[in-house]
Scaffold this active site. Structure first.
Site, PDB file in Angstrom:
ATOM      1  N   ASP A 231       0.873  -1.159   0.000  1.00 52.27           N
ATOM      2  CA  ASP A 231       0.000   0.000   0.000  1.00 52.27           C
ATOM      3  C   ASP A 231       0.918   1.219   0.000  1.00 52.27           C
ATOM      4  O   ASP A 231       2.114   1.122   0.328  1.00 52.27           O
ATOM      5  CB  ASP A 231      -0.948   0.000   1.203  1.00 52.27           C
ATOM      6  CG  ASP A 231      -2.140   0.948   0.983  1.00 52.27           C
ATOM      7  OD1 ASP A 231      -2.066   1.804   0.065  1.00 52.27           O
ATOM      8  OD2 ASP A 231      -3.134   0.851   1.719  1.00 52.27           O
TER       9      ASP A 231
HETATM   10  C1  BGC Z   1      -4.935   3.382   0.032  1.00 53.41           C
HETATM   11  C2  BGC Z   1      -5.044   2.413  -1.126  1.00 53.41           C
HETATM   12  C3  BGC Z   1      -4.841   3.130  -2.431  1.00 53.41           C
HETATM   13  C4  BGC Z   1      -3.491   3.824  -2.398  1.00 53.41           C
HETATM   14  C5  BGC Z   1      -3.176   4.599  -3.660  1.00 53.41           C
HETATM   15  C6  BGC Z   1      -3.671   4.203  -0.026  1.00 53.41           C
HETATM   16  O1  BGC Z   1      -3.704   5.217   0.917  1.00 53.41           O
HETATM   17  O2  BGC Z   1      -4.989   2.689   1.256  1.00 53.41           O
HETATM   18  O3  BGC Z   1      -6.283   1.763  -1.103  1.00 53.41           O
HETATM   19  O4  BGC Z   1      -4.946   2.269  -3.496  1.00 53.41           O
HETATM   20  O5  BGC Z   1      -3.473   4.737  -1.307  1.00 53.41           O
HETATM   21  O6  BGC Z   1      -3.996   5.699  -3.783  1.00 53.41           O
END
Ligand code: BGC
Length: 761
Positions: A231
């Site tokens: 993530d």
């Molecule tokens: C989120 C993800 C997301 C990623 C990119 C993170 O903060 O938890 O779900 O895909 O950011 O935007």
């Protein structure tokens, strides 16, 4: 012929390889030009395409390209319709092809442990089977366009509070039965190209460097062959992560962590083979897209907008329809009240936020219905506005029926933080009661991503859970309200009466950085049904404008082995007056068990369209997993021999047809007998029992005949209590007890000899 990923890896320098282990920037991966290795782009999902170019950020703060927002997962899962979700995935996949995005970052499939999780709107269900099935459907849809998904957030990321530091402490059985199966389905059945590990720790280790999670479980046990990416910002120790199976760090760490990995290899702290494995996987998965990249794929935004509205109607759950207040009829004077009717909330905040090219509100969509509108409240205020209330009451009084649109404002639920309570703003609650007092023909339409308390429920004749319905939500609302579409969605989660009733109320959020999942497997309906606790609406609940009846439940066998499959068929008939779709739900209930088990668990569902008077047969196949629980002794799924009820239910609380099947286990649980083994456990192993049967008979005689054990009560009671007590004493007697009760005939040495015989029997 182009080179294989392995050949390319063999030609790369260590620095080149390590450079590929992290992003180029926020959304792109790197290339190695001299070898023709191309970078690709990843973009959020899950319910549309959020492609950002400049000024990138991952929280949806900066604008992304204009796109189409489909219903969020809270709603699309409520459809219980695999086809619908697959169609949505196909549309998103095609949009990604058009925009040259290789991976759409979704679906998000964490379990809704508490209604408070700020991100529940993006998640699918409290039930792992439903989440796994719907995840599979959307994965198949997106990937049919040669675009990858990223199944997130792996794993046990069920709260936003302290999401980057919290440790989810979950016991083995609960992980396996509740928090992992949807991911397992996404890997095995959905064959997802990529997984995104979560920010949190799982049982003491960050998911991004958790070898058990990323390698032992995901790859070795589930056979997953795709990429695991972090993530955004989830990496703690990159070197550990590489060894654990985290292929890709996102976003870029500006080379810092790549250099760490180079250094670790040079210093002999990390075997280069782990780098090679990650790089090979990255190239292989990116090639799945690159070899089929087709920017000429058309993207007709208008067509997708229409699709979003069409799908949206099948995601709305009709929860109440007293006196058949719905559908509304042409000619009726309808007052539409609530600012949400003009400015709908149709998606949640954070990284999934789509920059919709167009939004259709209920007012837009119902323009030809001659409705009157009153704003009623300010979305972004908790305070009542007397003038708006007065105007709303006037409109309500003058109408035959009122549709009041209420729900959660953006600030009440979002990625990044959790809700503190389950209430909608007080000004909206108050307005609903005031409107009901002047016009009882009230329908409430809710926009929210997670359950809310409904203190006014008794005074609303109609209730629709609209969830977050995507940018064409107005068209979907109109279709359901006026009966152009017969509502067919069902709740993918329980609507509890109040927050205090929820299974993890006492421990949700955790203490400091530790979140212990104390409620274990009893999540959602598994908890409420076990406790026989009243809820507002149970899991699986939802009404229709027609009626369905079930008949003729039949099983392919009365008795099976746990290695067999069981076919279940049931007939469903539309006995009402209009066409409709029914969600047929199959639950399995273990009649008796030595481990704690839920009352029933969803193991099959299907959605069928039926004309009035029409009957269709719905068939299900159940296998070992449908009956099994996770056994922590053998670390595997296990079925206890016994009778299971196959229940066809209207919802998790309402069985309508039931048929028993006996399932016989083919697995004998291993047992090592010790002096502490008790009779009732030994009795399950006839060979071992035979070794000590004489001893047991002697002991039974002692307990059965013992006069001292009898209470000084009536003769009959004495007998009954004595028998029961004697049997209990016997059943719970450890082998070492024989020494005390054998009057010196048994000692530890003799017992040891017997134990050897028992363990070898
Ligand atoms: C989120 C993800 C997301 C990623 C990119 C993170 O903060 O938890 O779900 O895909 O950011 O935007």
């Amino acid at each position: 012929m182009s080179k294989t990923p392995r050949e390319l890896v063999a030609e790369m320098t260590l620095e080149e390889k390590c450079s590929l282990l992290s992003g180029l920037d926020f959304w792109h991966t790197k290339s190695v030009d001299r070898l023709g290795i191309k970078g690709v782009m990843y973009s959020d999902g899950p319910h549309g395409l959020r492609k950002q170019d400049d000024k990138a950020d991952h929280l949806g703060v900066n604008d992304s390209i204009k796109a189409v927002c489909f219903p969020a997962a809270c709603g699309s899962t409520a459809s219980f319709d695999r086809e619908l979700v697959r169609t949505m995935g196909e549309a998103v996949g095609a949009e990604c092809q058009h925009e040259q995005v290789a991976v759409n970052l979704g679906p998000a499939i964490n379990i809704k442990r508490s209604p408070l999780c700020g991100r529940n709107f993006e998640y699918m269900s409290e039930d792992p089977y439903l989440a796994g099935e719907m995840a599979t459907a959307i994965i198949q849809g997106v990937q049919s366009k040669h675009i990858g998904v990223s199944v997130k957030h792996f794993a046990a990321n069920d709260q936003e509070h302290r999401r980057m530091s919290s440790d989810s402490v979950v016991d083995e059985r609960t992980l396996r039965e509740i928090y992992l199966p949807a991911f397992e389905a996404a890997a095995k059945k959905g064959k997802a190209w990529t997984f995104m590990c979560s920010y949190n720790k799982v049982n003491g280790e960050y998911a991004s460097q958790n070898k058990w999670l990323l390698t032992d479980l995901l790859r070795k046990e589930w056979g997953y062959d795709g990429i695991v990416m972090s993530d955004w910002g989830a990496v703690s120790d990159r070197v550990k992560g590489v060894e654990a199976g985290l292929d890709m760090e996102m976003p870029s760490s500006a080379g810092v962590n790549d250099a760490e990995v180079v250094k670790a290899v040079r210093e002999g702290r990390l075997d280069e083979k782990y780098v090679d494995i990650c790089v090979e996987r990255i190239i292989e998965v990116h090639n799945r897209y690159l070899e089929h990249a087709d920017p000429s794929t058309p993207w007709d935004k208008e067509a997708d907008h229409i699709l979003a509205g069409k799908l949206g109607a099948d995601c709305e759950v009709l929860l109440k329809n007293e006196g058949g207040i719905l559908p509304l009829k042409d000619g009726e004077k309808i007052a539409v009240i609530g600012e949400f009717a003009a400015k709908p909330r149709f998606q949640g905040g954070g990284s999934s936020h789509i920059n919709s090219f167009k939004v259709t509100s209920l007012l837009d969509a119902a323009a030809d219905k001659g409705v009157t509108y009153a704003q009623g409240y300010h979305i972004n205020s908790d305070d009542e506005d007397a003038a708006l209330v007065a105007e709303a009451l006037e409109a309500a009084k003058a109408a035959d029926k009122v549709v009041l649109v209420a729900g959660l404002p953006d600030s009440y639920e979002s990625e990044g933080y959790d809700r503190k309570h389950m209430r909608i703003p007080p000004n909206q609650n108050a307005l609903i009661e005031k409107v009901a007092a002047v016009n009882p023909n009230l329908v409430v339409l809710l926009y929210n991503g997670s359950p809310v308390e409904m203190p006014w429920l008794a005074c609303a004749k109609g209730l629709i859970e609209g969830y977050l319905g995507g940018q064409n939500v107005g068209t979907a609302n109109r279709a359901v309200l006026w009966g152009e579409v017969n509502p067919s969605a069902r709740l993918p989660e329980t609507m509890p009466v109040k927050l205090e009733d929820t299974p993890c109320f006492l421990s949700y959020g955790g203490e400091g950085n530790t979140a212990v999942y104390n409620e274990g497997i009893f999540v959602g309906y598994r908890y409420y049904t076990k406790k026989k606790m009243p809820v507002l609406f149970p899991f699986g609940y939802g009404l229709s404008y027609t009626e369905f009846t079930y008949s003729n439940l039949r099983l392919s066998a009365e008795s099976i082995k746990d290695t067999d499959t069981l076919q279940v068929c049931v007939d469903v008939t539309n006995t009402g007056k209009c066409a409709g779709k029914e969600v047929v739900q199959l639950y399995v209930s273990d009649r008796e068990s030595e481990v704690f088990r839920p009352v029933r668990e969803l193991k099959g569902f299907d959605k069928v369209a039926l004309q009035p008077g029409e009957t269709k047969t719905v068939a299900f196949t159940l296998d070992k997993r449908s009956f099994a629980y996770w056994n922590t002794q053998i670390h595997d799924w296990h079925v206890e021999t016994g009778v299971f009820d196959i229940q066809i239910c209207k919802d998790a609380d309402t069985p309508v047809l039931c048929a028993p099947v006996t399932v016989e286990s083919t697995v004998v649980l291993p047992m090592t007998f010790t002096e502490d083994s008790i009779t009732m456990d030994i009795a399950k192993y006839p060979k071992a029992m035979a070794v000590i049967s004489q001893l047991m008979n002697n002991a039974a005689a002692i307990f059965g005949d013992s006069e001292e054990q009898k209470p000084e009560d009536s003769e009959a009671a004495k007998e009954a209590v004595s028998d029961e007590m004697g049997q209990a004493m016997m059943a719970y007697l450890p082998l070492r007890g024989m020494i005390s009760f054998s009057q010196g005939r048994i000692n530890h040495e003799i017992l040891k000899g017997l134990l050897d015989q028992m363990n070898n029997a």
